[in-house]
Write an enzyme that holds these catalytic residues in place. Structure first.
Site, PDB file in Angstrom:
ATOM      1  N   ASP A   1      26.905   9.249  65.862  1.00 39.39           N
ATOM      2  CA  ASP A   1      28.187   9.908  65.689  1.00 39.39           C
ATOM      3  C   ASP A   1      29.139   8.889  65.073  1.00 39.39           C
ATOM      4  O   ASP A   1      28.815   7.712  64.901  1.00 39.39           O
ATOM      5  CB  ASP A   1      28.706  10.433  67.047  1.00 39.39           C
TER       6      ASP A   1
HETATM    7  C1  GLC Z   1      33.100  13.549  65.233  1.00 40.09           C
HETATM    8  C2  GLC Z   1      32.231  14.398  66.142  1.00 40.09           C
HETATM    9  C3  GLC Z   1      30.931  14.832  65.522  1.00 40.09           C
HETATM   10  C4  GLC Z   1      31.136  15.006  64.032  1.00 40.09           C
HETATM   11  C5  GLC Z   1      31.419  13.639  63.446  1.00 40.09           C
HETATM   12  C6  GLC Z   1      31.700  13.689  61.939  1.00 40.09           C
HETATM   13  O1  GLC Z   1      33.751  12.547  65.957  1.00 40.09           O
HETATM   14  O2  GLC Z   1      31.913  13.888  67.423  1.00 40.09           O
HETATM   15  O3  GLC Z   1      30.520  16.039  66.181  1.00 40.09           O
HETATM   16  O4  GLC Z   1      29.986  15.567  63.436  1.00 40.09           O
HETATM   17  O5  GLC Z   1      32.487  12.980  64.104  1.00 40.09           O
HETATM   18  O6  GLC Z   1      32.903  14.347  61.714  1.00 40.09           O
END
Ligand code: GLC
Length: 712
Positions: free
Chosen positions: A263
């Site tokens: 993430d």
């Molecule tokens: C965010 C979320 C994740 C998302 C990623 C990219 O913090 O936790 O679900 O896909 O970053 O935006």
């Protein structure tokens, strides 16, 4: 011509320098954490980027892709990623709302539309579906989930993956209007303590296996090619570096051979967790647990080369990760056709009227009728005086929901607009000032009081702004905000014939709301067609069929609250003193999982079990529409294992069916239950099939229905 993938990739990797390989594992983003596309042009020329998040526009994607393809030594194309969660330009209901339709085929349809729109804008890879089973409404991201039940998260997760990716022939490229899906967040993220986003998660292997894992198991069986690691620490180890979950479970037990992406910045945050002493350690550890792509932390790009040159990391580990990235790019056909679309095509796809038609259909089916005293609904437009009031009757900005991608505020239809387009009769008035006047003056003037008193029915739209829902939007209280409660109580004193329409992204604690209204409609954050769908339901043009996929508490203190709980040794009872209860509140939800009313009435009778053979049970029930309107009933079958090798839930959804019946029409509904459907995992992830008695209940929600039993 389909390139022979493995040979092609092997040859390409052999030609790549170590720097070029590491570049493929680096994903940068242009969303809120900073970073601009122009900053990336030079990094792309230096082959330091393999994928980019949140570019979102076809001409920008094509410009950056052209640099990658034409201005680098090997011309390896970029992957463009985006959080296409519930629509790209046409925004559909949030996943929590859509799950209340109990209609996975609609979810597949909305995902297919989202994929077509996003692909036309140059996107290849969506970070969806989120299949985190969510039992705690304080957690803002419950909005992105398919609720508290693992079966529904499994079904909707698979439907979304199929919709995003389509089904393709062996060795064929993914079609140009499809996206690579990503199952997230692995694992346990939604069980954050206190419902507070990113907070610590601690749970038994037994709970992890039987509540949080099954949606990922089904997603992998459905061919999801990527999985994302979660921000949280799980049982003391950050999920992003957790060998037990990422290697022992995900790779070895679930046989996931796809690409694992972190993430956002999660790899660097393993230092903040107090687990990685430095970035070099984090990079090495991540490689050892087969994390393939580093999203936005730049830990890989800054540390992997040194680790290899120092002999601390095998280059082959990097090669394996690069192979997974190149496989995605091959599957998308990017080496043969790196440019997916152009502006004219994007405009044509994103403005299809049919997309909104489907959005309206899904929105209608996502609405849940929670209360309808004195049959205050459906409204008789033109035959009764109606007054529409409240903070959210005409506020487009507040409707633009969590992860609304390329959705535009102007695209959203408000409730006021929905009524206006349905043809507001003389007898109806829309007053979008009365709420703000009340908040300002803390009272109503005589004209307003007269207006309230004299109308037959009041439609009041309350709830949460979309900005109060989603990531990093946890709440300590699930009650409606005080101003809204005060307003409701003031109006109720003047006129009790109120229908409340809720626009919200989480289960709310409505104990002090239900006593101040006759009608109560859960309308969630429904996306661009919200106003049309809500009016369709309020006027009876559509008979509501939605059923809750999360338990609604009376008060916040009951949370986490979910239907498939264990019995405990001292279950609540009125007669005994020392039982599992609160002394200041009921333990029961205000509205249980699976609950939802209709404008008609469905009777259940003649539940019967026919054993087909020793591991297949045929269960049938007769449903009759005994009310005045045609409608859809979602027939739910629950089981309860009375004795097990482990304690087992008092209730488990095992299957459900949608039945449409005209007034007085009857239908026999049958379910097939296999013994395997009643198995579960022990804390070593071995499947267990206990023998014994299983209660079976078939009904309209998780609390009521006809009961029988089967014996395994
Ligand atoms: C965010 C979320 C994740 C998302 C990623 C990219 O913090 O936790 O679900 O896909 O970053 O935006």
């Amino acid at each position: 011509m389909i390139i022979e993938k493995n040979r092609f990739i092997e040859q390409l990797i052999n030609e790549m320098t170590l720097d070029e390989k590491i570049g493929q594992l680096n994903q940068v983003g242009t969303s809120i954490y900073g970073g601009k596309e122009d900053e990336y042009e030079q990094l792309i020329r230096e082959s330091c980027i393999g994928s980019i998040l949140s570019v979102k526009q076809i001409q920008k994607c094509n410009r950056l892709q052209k640099i990658a393809v034409e201005e680098t030594r090997l011309g390896i194309p970029l992957l463009f990623a985006e959080d296409v969660i519930h629509g790209f330009r046409t925004i559909f209901p949030i996943p929590l709302a859509e799950s209340c339709s109990w209609n996975p085929s609609l979810a597949e349809e909305s995902a297919a539309i989202a994929a077509a729109e996003a692909a036309s804008a140059g996107i290849h890879w969506t970070f969806a579906p989120m299949i985190d089973v969510s039992r705690d409404g304080r957690w803002g991201r419950i909005a992105e989930s398919f609720g508290e039940d693992n079966l529904l998260n499994e079904r909707f997760g698979v439907a979304k993956i199929t919709g995003f990716q389509g089904t393709r022939e062996q060795n064929a490229y993914m079609s140009q209007d499809k996206l690579i899906a990503c199952a997230k967040h692995f694992i346990g993220y939604s069980a954050a303590e206190g419902g507070r986003d990113y907070n610590t998660v601690d749970m038994s292997s037994y709970r992890l296996a039987n509540v949080y894992l099954s949606p990922f198991l089904e997603a992998i069986k459905a061919g999801v090619p990527t999985v994302m690691t979660a921000f949280n620490a799980l049982n003391g180890i950050p999920a992003t570096l957790n060998k037990k979950t990422l290697i022992d479970i995900l790779r070895n037990k679930l046989n996931f051979n796809g690409l694992l992406v972190t993430d956002w910045n999660a790899l660097h945050e393993t230092i903040t967790h107090g687990y990685s002493p430095n970035e070099a350690y984090a990079a090495k550890k991540a490689m050892d647990v087969q994390v393939d792509v580093d999203m936005s932390s730049r830990v890989y790009i800054s540390n992997l080369k040194t680790l290899v040159l120092n002999g601390e990391l095998e280059e082959d580990q990097i090669n394996q990760a690069v192979k997974r990235v190149l496989e995605l790019k091959c599957d998308l056909g990017l080496f043969e056709q790196p440019y997916r679309s152009n502006e004219a095509h994007a405009l044509q796809v994103c403005s299809k009227k049919t997309h909104r038609t489907i959005a309206r259909k899904i929105a209608k089916e996502s609405i849940v009728l929670l209360q309808n005293e004195n049959h205050i609904l459906p409204l008789q437009l033109g035959k009764e005086n109606i007054l529409l009031i409240g903070p959210f009757i005409n506020d487009k900005q507040s409707m633009r929901d969590t992860w609304s991608c390329d959705g535009r505020v102007d695209d959203y239809v408000t409730v006021a607009q929905g009524f206006a387009e349905a043809g507001v009769p003389q007898s109806m008035s829309i007053d979008d000032q009365i709420y703000s006047a009340f908040i300002k003056n803390r009272c109503l003037n005589t004209t307003q009081i007269e207006e309230i008193r004299s109308t037959n029915k009041i439609i009041m739209v309350l709830g949460e702004k979309a900005s109060e829902s989603g990531e990093a939007k946890s709440k300590a209280s699930l009650e409606l905000e005080h101003d809204q409660i005060n307003f409701l109580q003031q109006i109720y004193q003047l006129n009790p014939h109120i229908v409340i329409v809720l626009m919200n992204g989480r289960p709310l604690a409505l104990k002090n709301v239900v006593s101040c209204c006759e009608g109560l409609v859960e309308a969630w954050h429904l996306g661009v067609e919200a106003g049309h769908a809500i009016v369709d339901v309020l006027t009876g043009k559509y008979n509501p069929s939605g059923k809750l996929t999360v338990s609604f508490p009376r008060t916040t203190g009951q949370v986490p609250l979910y239907y498939n709980h264990f019995n405990t040794g001292r279950p609540f009872s009125e007669e005994k003193f020392n039982t599992s209860k609160y002394i200041d509140e009921s333990i029961e939800p205000l509205f249980p999982f699976g609950y939802g009313l209709s404008y008609t009435h469905f009777d259940y009778h003649d539940l019967a079990v026919m054993e087909q053979d020793q591991d297949t049970h045929l269960i049938s029930v007769q449903i009759t529409n005994s009310g005045p309107m045609a409608g859809t009933e979602i027939v739910q079958l629950y089981s309860r294992q009375l004795i097990g090798s482990y304690v087992r839930p008092v209730n488990e959804l095992k299957c459900f069916k949608r039945v449409f019946l005209k007034p007085q029409e009857k239908q026999n509904v049958t379910f097939v239950i296999k013994n395997k459907d009643l198995s579960y995992f022990d804390d070593n992830l071995s499947e267990i099939m206990d023998h014994g008695v299983f209660q079976i209940r078939v009904g309209k929600n998780s609390r009521h229905g006809l009961q029988t039993q089967i014996t395994i």
